[in-house]
Write an enzyme that holds these catalytic residues in place. Structure first.
Site, PDB file in Angstrom:
ATOM      1  N   GLU A 191       0.816  -1.223   0.000  1.00 44.68           N
ATOM      2  CA  GLU A 191       0.000   0.000   0.000  1.00 44.68           C
ATOM      3  C   GLU A 191       0.845   1.266   0.000  1.00 44.68           C
ATOM      4  O   GLU A 191       0.294   2.367   0.054  1.00 44.68           O
ATOM      5  CB  GLU A 191      -0.945  -0.025   1.210  1.00 44.68           C
ATOM      6  CG  GLU A 191      -2.020  -1.097   1.081  1.00 44.68           C
ATOM      7  CD  GLU A 191      -2.877  -1.256   2.334  1.00 44.68           C
ATOM      8  OE1 GLU A 191      -2.498  -0.694   3.385  1.00 44.68           O
ATOM      9  OE2 GLU A 191      -3.900  -1.963   2.263  1.00 44.68           O
ATOM     10  N   LYS A 208       5.912  -1.819   1.639  1.00 37.08           N
ATOM     11  CA  LYS A 208       5.282  -2.068   2.950  1.00 37.08           C
ATOM     12  C   LYS A 208       5.234  -3.559   3.269  1.00 37.08           C
ATOM     13  O   LYS A 208       5.496  -3.985   4.380  1.00 37.08           O
ATOM     14  CB  LYS A 208       3.860  -1.494   2.932  1.00 37.08           C
ATOM     15  CG  LYS A 208       3.094  -1.667   4.213  1.00 37.08           C
ATOM     16  CD  LYS A 208       1.681  -1.108   4.090  1.00 37.08           C
ATOM     17  CE  LYS A 208       0.918  -1.244   5.402  1.00 37.08           C
ATOM     18  NZ  LYS A 208      -0.503  -0.926   5.259  1.00 37.08           N
TER      19      LYS A 208
HETATM   20  C1  BGC Z   1      -2.338  -4.216   5.225  1.00 38.39           C
HETATM   21  C2  BGC Z   1      -3.430  -4.946   4.481  1.00 38.39           C
HETATM   22  C3  BGC Z   1      -4.295  -5.677   5.485  1.00 38.39           C
HETATM   23  C4  BGC Z   1      -4.805  -4.745   6.566  1.00 38.39           C
HETATM   24  C5  BGC Z   1      -5.545  -5.480   7.660  1.00 38.39           C
HETATM   25  C6  BGC Z   1      -2.966  -3.290   6.250  1.00 38.39           C
HETATM   26  O1  BGC Z   1      -1.971  -2.628   6.964  1.00 38.39           O
HETATM   27  O2  BGC Z   1      -1.549  -3.460   4.334  1.00 38.39           O
HETATM   28  O3  BGC Z   1      -2.858  -5.860   3.575  1.00 38.39           O
HETATM   29  O4  BGC Z   1      -5.374  -6.256   4.817  1.00 38.39           O
HETATM   30  O5  BGC Z   1      -3.721  -4.074   7.161  1.00 38.39           O
HETATM   31  O6  BGC Z   1      -4.709  -6.402   8.296  1.00 38.39           O
END
Ligand code: BGC
Length: 778
Positions: free
Chosen positions: A498, A606
């Site tokens: 992300e 990330k």
């Molecule tokens: C992650 C996602 C994940 C979400 C809930 C985020 O920080 O990047 O991949 O689905 O957290 O765990």
């Protein structure tokens, strides 16, 4: 990193009083049974730092969306995991003075979560302002055998005085969510009742314009009191206030007397009981468990946990030092929390990133469930547990179709939400809600994962293909033909990483989309006759749609750098300044230290992205390709998602990078115990805990399923002397023990099993056992 939790193979131990870390310890000592969960809060009043948390599975509140700048397509509400009535509370007064560990002197303090038994205990001596001392020993659990109930044994001993101990067990429904968009309270009181030694409080979630289900929860309590081991008669003063019921009791004590309050409580939700009978059911439930009594309930709890550990324990052997205890505690903590969160009894429930340990992340279901949690439940529980996770998504298919339609897709294309409770999308950041669409592929991948693990091919025709077709239709509409590239491309997406938004041709997403189309085509060809009625219902034009899908599969674009021979995370990735995490040591975590645009422009990753794809589709790539990509991306990965390290363990183990694998393993297994990311106070990282389990089983033990067959290629991390685990595969249970000298394999089922270890076929008779010599190890 905080190191105040003592290393112990079976327990999470806070020894000594750490009020400054209390919210962290509350998360770490959370209890749950799949139906309800309770943070490790104190029973008695506490004026210090605390995050009260009692959660009832499936009960949520639709909190009106709050965003800076509204975008078309945003959901109207975010369904929040709902903090419910406090059922553990017991006010304690010593000659009128409230026992509050924030105000008195505390000694001999310990809070211990016994993971073997599923019981939380707290012991301390408190010296109140006038010098009076009491010893307290509290025990509680969320019962597995009676999964809408909890029980508490709260003992107070007068150490140096003669006087009165007042114990007021209460139910407090005046609860706020920490995670609330507008600071509102989410509960209305419906009714309350008190009687001798019992009380009830029924609350309902506030009505909203969103027309989601309203939930009633009736919390009830019943209690007994004993003095020096004998149940005694007591006076009981009922108290009723707004959203509050209690029963005050007062006992005269002499020095050395021990007063014990046994509090039984239930949380019954309208999800599971007729709303108009909640109170009646609560009374009957309490009557039944209080007759059973605390000791019997506790014995059942210990038995239930023994059965669970029998199926899923991972035993680590090493030098009998604290390092081994730390490793053992880490893995058991992860398994324990996963077991507490989801039992697979109910296909309306799912696994929230925080489970029952906090409110962060709001809703319950993310792609985490399919991509990370499913393998754990597949290999440690009855088949129905994983199947119910799949059914949950099947039930949400129509909502996923509506969700896609809201965004302009048509003809039955389905886009599953990024986060949901009911199937409706709740997430509201455009770069994730609209663009982090890879989640759709994880739901398809889970179907594949389930079938290859269980052999339940019939699932495809029964439920799977319907979901797969919806997902495939989405991908077929989401790609477009690039005249320039003469390939299908996918624009404006966010991959698992992300720290990149709105990119073109994210390798992982493109690969996953093409795979979904291919897998759906294969399934359709195998089960065409069986799904004839379905195809008619959904107006499936077999020739046209399958031809289009095949064309996409054959012509998908994958960004690739010929010089480095690596897949590119997305178009233009090589324009970035290619640094490594070592270059920015003092800037980490970058999500707390850098502006968002700086993060986006940087090369830093990330969580596993290209590598997530190589992990999922390992068979499609040769070892050199995996190595080149790992060597390229891993040094840029900051692992600022807890989901990241496990994928790296699995790939590093495969590549023979043992040190890296172990480093990443430690990071995932003790993430919360050591509060690596400084956020354990918000709750535990439940979904990434399954990643810890995968790190051992798919990483160190190299478990794979290929063409319906199970195989292992185990090695022993240098830091360990041995480890063993059990795996359920196609209904049969085997145990693998790895030591420096041999690998022992055991069959616990009444049928013969076969699987491969380091390429050699092992056949075990029913209940058979074999020892393989070291030569067969790596
Ligand atoms: C992650 C996602 C994940 C979400 C809930 C985020 O920080 O990047 O991949 O689905 O957290 O765990």
């Amino acid at each position: 990193m905080k190191n105040y939790i003592k290393h112990d193979p079976w327990c999470v131990v806070e020894e000594g009083f750490y009020p400054e870390y209390n919210e962290i310890t509350e998360s770490l000592t959370s209890l749950g049974n799949g139906r309800m969960g309770q943070r490790g809060n104190f029973e008695e009043h506490f004026s210090g730092k605390t995050l009260l948390g009692n959660y009832v599975a499936g009960v949520f509140y639709p909190d009106k969306t709050r965003v800076g700048w509204w975008k078309n397509g945003y959901p109207r509400y975010f369904a929040k995991v709902l903090n419910a009535c406090n059922w553990i509370g017991i006010d304690v007064k010593i000659d009128g003075e409230t026992l509050d560990l924030g105000l008195c002197t505390v000694s001999e303090y310990s809070r211990v979560l016994n993971m073997k038994e599923g019981i939380l205990e707290r012991r301390f001596v408190a010296t109140l302002s006038g010098g009076k001392q009491v010893r307290v020993h509290a025990q509680r659990f969320c019962s597995i055998a009676d999964d809408e109930a909890g029980a508490i044994r709260y003992s107070v001993t007068a150490l140096n005085f003669e006087g009165k101990i007042t114990l007021t067990p209460f139910l407090d429904g005046d609860i706020s969510n920490k995670d609330s968009n507008y600071g509102e309270k989410f509960w209305d009181e419906i009714r309350k009742e008190t009687a001798f030694g019992e009380a009830y409080l029924e609350m309902r979630t506030k009505d909203t314009p969103f027309k989601t289900e309203l939930f009633n929860v009736c919390t009830g309590m019943k209690f007994d009191i004993s003095l020096n081991g004998e149940i005694v008669d007591f006076q009981c003063k009922p108290v009723k206030a707004e959203k509050y019921v209690a029963c005050g009791t007062e006992l005269p004590v002499k020095t050395g007397d021990e007063v014990v309050l046994y509090k039984y409580a239930v949380n019954l939700a309208s999800l599971n009981h007729p709303t108009d009978q909640l109170l009646t059911h609560a009374k009957a439930y309490l009557q039944r468990i209080s007759e059973k009594g605390f000791d019997q309930m506790k014995a059942e709890q210990i038995q239930a946990w023994a059965e669970r550990w029998d199926k899923n324990d991972i035993v680590i052997e090493g030098d009998s030092d604290s390092r081994t205890d730390a490793a053992q505690q880490g893995i058991r903590f992860n398994i324990f929390q996963l077991e507490q969160t989801y039992t697979g009894e109910d296909d309306r429930l799912n696994i929230g990133p925080k489970g029952f340990t906090g409110e962060k992340y709001g809703g319950s279901t993310y792609w985490d469930t399919e991509a990370y949690c499913l393998p754990f439940y597949l290999a440690t529980a009855d088949q129905k547990v994983a199947r119910n996770l799949l059914i949950y998504r099947h039930k949400h298919l129509q909502k996923a179709i509506e969700n896609a339609a809201n965004l302009g897709f048509k003809d039955g294309a389905a886009l599953y939400p990024m986060v949901t409770m009911t199937g409706e999308e709740c997430h509201n950041e455009w770069e994730i809600t609209f663009e982090e669409i890879h989640r759709n592929g994880a739901i398809a991948y889970a179907i594949y994962d389930y079938i290859r693990h269980t052999g339940d091919e019939g699932y495809l025709a029964e439920y799977g293909l319907e979901v797969l077709i919806g997902i495939a239709r989405f991908w077929a509409q989401r790609v477009n033909w690039s005249g320039d590239k003469q390939k299908y491309v996918m624009l404006g997406v966010t991959g698992p990483n992300e720290y990149e938004n709105n990119v073109n041709n994210n390798f992982y997403t493109n690969y996953l989309a093409a795979w979904c189309l291919r897998y759906t085509l294969e399934g359709l060809n195998r089960h065409k006759a069986a799904v004839g009625a379905l195809l008619q219902n959904i107006h499936f034009d077999f020739e046209v749609e399958t031809a289009k899908w095949q064309h996409i599969v054959d012509n998908m674009y994958y960004p690739y750098d010929a010089e480095r021979q690596v897949y590119l995370q997305q178009d233009g990735f090589l324009d970035k300044e290619l640094l490594t995490v070592d270059d920015i040591a003092e800037h980490r975590p970058i999500n707390q230290k850098w502006s968002w645009d700086r993060i986006l422009r940087s090369c830093f990753i990330k969580q596993a992205d290209v590598l997530q794809g190589l992990y999922f589709f390992e068979e499609d790539f040769d070892l050199d390709t995996i190595r080149r990509n790992f060597d390229f991306y891993e040094p840029m990965t900051v692992h600022e998602s807890s989901l990241s390290p496990c994928v790296h363990v699995i790939l590093a183990a495969k590549l023979g990078y043992k040190e890296k694998a172990y480093e990443m393993y430690l990071r995932t297994s003790r993430l919360d115990l050591d509060d690596y990311n400084n956020d354990t106070e918000d709750g535990l990282h439940i979904t990434s805990m399954a990643g810890t389990w995968m790190s051992v089983i798919k990483g160190f033990a190299g478990m794979r399923i290929r063409n319906g067959a199970l195989s292992f290629s185990p090695y022993l991390p240098d830091q360990w002397k041995g480890y063993s685990f059990r795996i359920t595969f196609k209904g049969q249970v085997i145990r693998i023990s790895v030591t420096p000298h041999h690998i022992e394999v055991e069959n616990f089922s009444n049928q013969s099993v076969s699987f491969a270890v380091d390429g050699a076929l092992i056949e075990l008779d029913a209940n058979g056992r074999k020892v393989l010599e070291i030569a067969q190890q790596k």
